[in-house]
Design an enzyme around this catalytic site. Structure first.
Site, PDB file in Angstrom:
ATOM      1  N   ASP A  39      49.359 -12.249  -1.864  1.00 29.69           N
ATOM      2  CA  ASP A  39      48.515 -11.068  -2.124  1.00 29.69           C
ATOM      3  C   ASP A  39      47.894 -11.110  -3.511  1.00 29.69           C
ATOM      4  OD1 ASP A  39      48.900  -9.864   0.259  1.00 29.69           O
ATOM      5  OD2 ASP A  39      50.458  -8.479  -0.419  1.00 29.69           O
ATOM      6  N   LYS A  61      44.484  -8.352  -1.250  1.00 28.60           N
ATOM      7  CA  LYS A  61      43.815  -7.103  -0.906  1.00 28.60           C
ATOM      8  C   LYS A  61      43.755  -6.226  -2.134  1.00 28.60           C
ATOM      9  CE  LYS A  61      46.824  -6.220   2.178  1.00 28.60           C
ATOM     10  NZ  LYS A  61      47.608  -5.355   3.042  1.00 28.60           N
ATOM     11  N   MET A 174      49.495   3.080  -6.709  1.00 26.35           N
ATOM     12  CA  MET A 174      48.145   3.149  -6.136  1.00 26.35           C
ATOM     13  C   MET A 174      47.483   4.503  -6.420  1.00 26.35           C
ATOM     14  SD  MET A 174      48.880   1.243  -2.516  1.00 26.35           S
ATOM     15  CE  MET A 174      50.401   2.105  -2.207  1.00 26.35           C
TER      16      MET A 174
HETATM   17  C1  LIG Z   1      50.313  -2.048  -2.482  1.00 28.91           C
HETATM   18  S1  LIG Z   1      51.356  -1.446  -3.743  1.00 28.91           S
HETATM   19  C2  LIG Z   1      52.616  -2.651  -3.660  1.00 28.91           C
HETATM   20  C3  LIG Z   1      53.853  -2.294  -4.407  1.00 28.91           C
HETATM   21  C4  LIG Z   1      54.860  -3.415  -4.450  1.00 28.91           C
HETATM   22  N1  LIG Z   1      55.299  -3.755  -3.141  1.00 28.91           N
HETATM   23  C5  LIG Z   1      56.051  -3.101  -5.340  1.00 28.91           C
HETATM   24  O1  LIG Z   1      57.181  -2.994  -4.835  1.00 28.91           O
HETATM   25  O2  LIG Z   1      55.871  -3.004  -6.550  1.00 28.91           O
HETATM   26  C6  LIG Z   1      50.454  -1.887  -5.177  1.00 28.91           C
HETATM   27  C7  LIG Z   1      50.678  -0.945  -6.342  1.00 28.91           C
HETATM   28  O3  LIG Z   1      51.901  -1.234  -6.986  1.00 28.91           O
HETATM   29  C8  LIG Z   1      51.779  -0.952  -8.361  1.00 28.91           C
HETATM   30  N2  LIG Z   1      52.060  -2.186  -9.111  1.00 28.91           N
HETATM   31  C9  LIG Z   1      52.473  -3.340  -8.615  1.00 28.91           C
HETATM   32  N3  LIG Z   1      52.712  -4.241  -9.588  1.00 28.91           N
HETATM   33  C10 LIG Z   1      52.442  -3.626 -10.749  1.00 28.91           C
HETATM   34  C11 LIG Z   1      52.507  -4.015 -12.121  1.00 28.91           C
HETATM   35  N4  LIG Z   1      52.901  -5.234 -12.480  1.00 28.91           N
HETATM   36  N5  LIG Z   1      52.168  -3.105 -13.058  1.00 28.91           N
HETATM   37  C12 LIG Z   1      51.792  -1.866 -12.707  1.00 28.91           C
HETATM   38  N6  LIG Z   1      51.702  -1.444 -11.433  1.00 28.91           N
HETATM   39  C13 LIG Z   1      52.026  -2.302 -10.456  1.00 28.91           C
HETATM   40  C14 LIG Z   1      50.363  -0.439  -8.595  1.00 28.91           C
HETATM   41  O4  LIG Z   1      50.407   0.964  -8.480  1.00 28.91           O
HETATM   42  C15 LIG Z   1      49.632  -1.051  -7.426  1.00 28.91           C
HETATM   43  O5  LIG Z   1      48.464  -0.332  -7.120  1.00 28.91           O
END
Ligand SMILES: C[S@@+](CC[C@H](N)C(=O)[O-])C[C@H]1O[C@@H](n2cnc3c(N)ncnc32)[C@H](O)[C@@H]1O
Length: 267
Positions: A39, A61, A174
């Site tokens: 991803d 995505k 998100m």
């Molecule tokens: C589709 S969700 C997936 C979350 C992921 N599965 C998790 O457990 O962290 C994507 C969102 O996770 C958050 N996110 C993921 N990695 C991040 C990071 N390194 N720093 C800040 N926000 C993050 C953001 O809000 C982003 O829009």
């Protein structure tokens, strides 16, 4: 005689970005993969750990530009597994936290393909944690909510308002595009002074952190030019950030069991 292809899928959580936050199991899976479908949130540093020779497929995505619809990804997983063997499905954070991991697993199961799960460090805990902000802290709160800022219909989840009515830490994923609206929900509930922060690209060299309160966070985030991917954290635990006192010199937190301020932590 060539070996028969045995289709197999491993659903792997890559953690928040820093490759050193991969689990040993995740690293082993990347070393054994024939194909890796990854991803947008998976960092290049993590991809560098994939076995040389494995096929890398970017199915990344991002909110408004879907490279591949979910249904296509489901089919790609099955096809790659049947044609190449071991497919690692690599997702940011944990595959089961707003990761659609279950849908992919269920699709593969329809074809009798074995799916192994390797959990990852979810950004909802790891990203605040790396800032020195615990999502729970004895005497300050009793739960934390992980809420999506963007529902299927595009509106803000009703759970944001429910979380705002509690003493829980709210970790909103998100939600960057809805930051102002989310702060308005808290303000309408009389929580304009609650500590809040945004962390963009947590755990990576591009990390940005913005500290403030509900009433000033949106403005500070705009000034810092912080955007997606970012998490929003709202709750008294944010005041435990080692730089919170500089950001909000007048903040005094009162917990149920007494006074808890970031002065308790020497930096
Ligand atoms: C589709 S969700 C997936 C979350 C992921 N599965 C998790 O457990 O962290 C994507 C969102 O996770 C958050 N996110 C993921 N990695 C991040 C990071 N390194 N720093 C800040 N926000 C993050 C953001 O809000 C982003 O829009």
């Amino acid at each position: 005689m060539t070996n028969p292809i045995i289709p197999k899928i491993t659903l792997v959580g890559a953690g928040p970005g820093d490759p050193e936050l991969l689990t040993i199991k995740a690293w082993k899976a990347l070393q054994q993969a024939d194909v890796v479908l990854y991803d947008a949130l998976v960092s290049d540093d993590v991809l560098d750990m994939v076995r040389p020779g494995a096929i890398l497929v970017d199915v990344g995505k991002r909110a408004s530009k879907h490279t591949h619809p979910q249904e296509d990804i489901n089919w790609m997983l099955v096809e790659y597994a049947m044609n190449h063997g071991h497919v690692v499905r690599l997702k940011g954070g944990d595959p089961f936290v707003f990761g659609r991991g279950y849908e992919e697993m269920a699709h593969a199961a329809m074809f009798g393909i074995k799916v192994d799960i390797v959990p990852g460090l979810s950004s909802c805990i790891a990203v605040p944690g790396l800032q020195g902000v615990p999502v729970t802290c004895r005497g300050i709160n009793e739960s934390f909510w992980v809420v999506t800022g963007t529902t299927r219909s595009g509106s803000i989840s009703k759970d944001v308002e429910l979380a705002a009515q509690s003493s829980a830490t709210a970790v909103i994923l998100m939600g960057m595009r809805k930051l102002g609206d989310i702060m308005d929900i808290y303000t309408a509930l009389g929580k304009k002074d609650t500590p809040a922060m945004v962390v963009q690209n947590g755990s990576t060299p591009e990390e940005k952190v913005v500290l403030g309160r509900v009433h000033n966070l949106s403005e500070r985030v705009a000034m810092a030019d912080a955007s997606s991917p970012g998490i929003i954290v709202i709750g008294d635990v944010v005041a435990l950030h080692p730089q919170y006192k500089q950001a909000e010199p007048n903040y005094v937190a009162l917990s149920k069991k007494g006074k808890v301020t970031n002065e308790h932590i020497s930096v």
